[in-house]
Design a protein around this motif. Structure first.
Motif, mmCIF file in Angstrom:
data_model
loop_
_atom_site.group_PDB
_atom_site.id
_atom_site.type_symbol
_atom_site.label_atom_id
_atom_site.label_comp_id
_atom_site.label_asym_id
_atom_site.label_seq_id
_atom_site.Cartn_x
_atom_site.Cartn_y
_atom_site.Cartn_z
ATOM 1 N N VAL A 33 1.439 8.410 5.294
ATOM 2 C CA VAL A 33 1.949 7.416 4.349
ATOM 3 C C VAL A 33 1.593 6.011 4.822
ATOM 4 N N ARG A 34 1.790 5.745 6.098
ATOM 5 C CA ARG A 34 1.395 4.439 6.658
ATOM 6 C C ARG A 34 1.224 4.556 8.159
ATOM 7 N N GLY A 35 0.620 3.495 8.691
ATOM 8 C CA GLY A 35 0.426 3.469 10.137
ATOM 9 C C GLY A 35 -0.718 4.342 10.615
ATOM 10 N N ARG A 36 -1.783 4.452 9.781
ATOM 11 C CA ARG A 36 -2.903 5.318 10.152
ATOM 12 C C ARG A 36 -3.792 4.713 11.241
ATOM 13 N N GLY A 37 -4.356 3.571 10.926
ATOM 14 C CA GLY A 37 -5.360 3.010 11.842
ATOM 15 C C GLY A 37 -5.356 1.497 11.827
ATOM 16 N N VAL A 38 -6.531 0.952 12.017
ATOM 17 C CA VAL A 38 -6.644 -0.492 12.151
ATOM 18 C C VAL A 38 -7.235 -1.097 10.883
ATOM 19 N N TRP A 39 -6.587 -2.106 10.346
ATOM 20 C CA TRP A 39 -7.211 -2.820 9.236
ATOM 21 C C TRP A 39 -6.809 -4.273 9.231
ATOM 22 N N ILE A 40 -7.546 -5.055 8.462
ATOM 23 C CA ILE A 40 -7.286 -6.486 8.418
ATOM 24 C C ILE A 40 -6.350 -6.747 7.248
ATOM 25 N N LYS A 41 -5.134 -7.144 7.585
ATOM 26 C CA LYS A 41 -4.068 -7.197 6.601
ATOM 27 C C LYS A 41 -4.063 -8.523 5.846
#
Ligand SMILES: Nc1ncnc2c1ncn2[C@@H]1O[C@H](COP(=O)(O)OP(=O)(O)O)[C@@H](O)[C@H]1O
Ligand SMILES: [Mg+2]
Ligand SMILES: [Zn+2]
Lengths: 131, 241
Positions: A117-125
């Motif tokens: 649902v969330r907290g998978r990997g790295v992204w630019i928020k």
């Protein structure tokens, strides 16, 4: 683990693309818990890699996000805790978070068919432009 | 913003050609063709990589006989070299466990693999695809931007009907088609005529070789089978070796 360097390289590449259009004053980088990224190494790598690029003076902030999983079979939702996983399993998920399906089961019904649902990997928020 | 797509070009910078082995149909020999092509190209002195993107049924590690090896972490993942071929597969990590990935997760896993794998300099990177034209095939074409397709079929009408749709799709996506390889073949007219009709090159046929099963996992023996002899000619015709 030095995969953090590969992630940092990708982040800097992407932000450099943005900075070609307009200067980046700051960016928020969300780091999902599932991938087990070492925040210290990532921060260090980002600061090293941004030197002598257009991002030299950009502020790069890191924000941790807990990982939550939801079973597609029984709809149970749970917080991912890396406890119970072996070092090797955690390392595999670190490279490719989808490998979680090989090692994690729904705590309620045992299904491997779940959704991250969330907290998978790295992204630019978030990116703030301007001098 | 997803940072990963930005790094894929960088990771493939040293790769001269990307060849997607595909068919649309399952069980026609895609994995065998991808793995054996890699072995043959490596033996011609080319620098070769092989990426297995059949996440639900990875096979290349079995065909190459990869055992006791793993990618090494070094600012990314460096694939192990198996019989002269740099091999990357999720099976190094999942090790026989089922991997029930849904659509978007397939895209994510592929993107992560392309973003993290350090191929270095390669003359050719073969990619073994699953059956169908789902995320694996579409996203590989989208993300690598310059993949060429090596299409595998059998002489069966069922296979040809599926492959015909694949070829149309590849054309619409502007993916260059290197040609058609006929597996389990006997040089029948059916495949040759279809290739002509679709405007793609017929590269040759590979015989059914009943003893193949016994040499799966043994690269030295695999490259001496009649299948390998025929495939070498097909690869020459495609100017891959
Ligand atoms: N020319 C051939 N002769 C004998 N067996 C073959 C031949 N080509 C493929 N096979 C076997 O047929 C099966 C299916 O091949 P595979 O490469 O796994 O197909 P795909 O990847 O298209 O699903 C495998 O067991 C493979 O070893
Ligand atoms: Mg296969
Ligand atoms: Zn459940």
């Amino acid at each position: 683990m030095v995969h953090e360097w590969a992630l940092a390289e990708a982040i800097v590449k992407r932000l450099e693309e943005v900075a070609r259009e307009a200067p980046v004053s700051s960016a928020v980088i969300a780091v999902g818990e599932l991938q087990g990224v070492d925040i210290e190494i990532l921060t260090f790598a980002l600061n090293e890699l941004k030197k002598s690029t257009k991002l030299e003076s950009s502020l790069l902030l890191i924000e941790k996000e807990p990982a939550e999983l939801e079973c597609s079979t029984c709809e149970y939702r749970w917080e991912f805790g890396s406890s119970g996983l072996s070092e090797e399993e955690r390392e595999a998920i670190h490279y490719v978070p989808e490998l979680a399906h090989a090692f994690i089961r729904c705590p309620r019904c045992g299904s491997p068919d779940f959704r991250i649902v969330r907290g998978r990997g790295v992204w630019i928020k978030d990116v703030k432009l301007g001098g | 913003m997803d940072p990963r797509a930005a790094i894929v070009d960088e990771r493939l910078k040293g790769v001269a050609r990307v060849v997607l082995v595909c068919s649309g149909k399952g069980g026609v020999g895609k994995s065998l063709v991808a793995s054996l092509s890699s072995l043959l190209a490596a033996r011609e002195g080319l620098r070769v990589g092989l990426l297995d993107i059949d996440f639900h049924g990875p096979s290349c590690h079995t065909i190459l006989g990869a055992s006791g090896v793993k990618p090494v972490e070094e600012r990314g993942l460096t694939p192990p070299v198996v019989a002269g071929v740099k091999l990357m597969s999720l099976n190094f990590f999942a090790e026989g466990q089922p991997l029930p990935l849904r659509g978007e997760e397939v895209t994510d896993a592929l993107l992560e693999l392309l973003a993290v794998t350090i191929w270095g300099n390669l003359d050719v990177l073969f990619i073994d695809s699953p059956p169908g034209t789902g995320e694996e095939v579409l996203d590989t074409l989208r993300l690598t931007k310059r993949a060429e397709a090596l299409v595998v079929t059998t002489p069966s009408r069922l296979s040809l009907a599926t492959v015909s749709r694949l070829v149309k799709l590849l054309r619409e996506l502007r993916t260059p088609v290197l040609g058609l390889v006929e597996n389990f073949g006997y040089g029948s007219d059916a495949v040759r005529r279809s290739a002509e009709e679709w405007g793609v090159r017929y590269l040759g046929w590979l015989p059914y070789y009943p003893e193949l099963e016994e040499v799966i996992g043994q690269p030295d023996k695999l490259v001496r089978t009649p299948v390998a002899l025929h495939l070498r000619e097909a690869l020459r015709a495609a100017q891959l070796i």
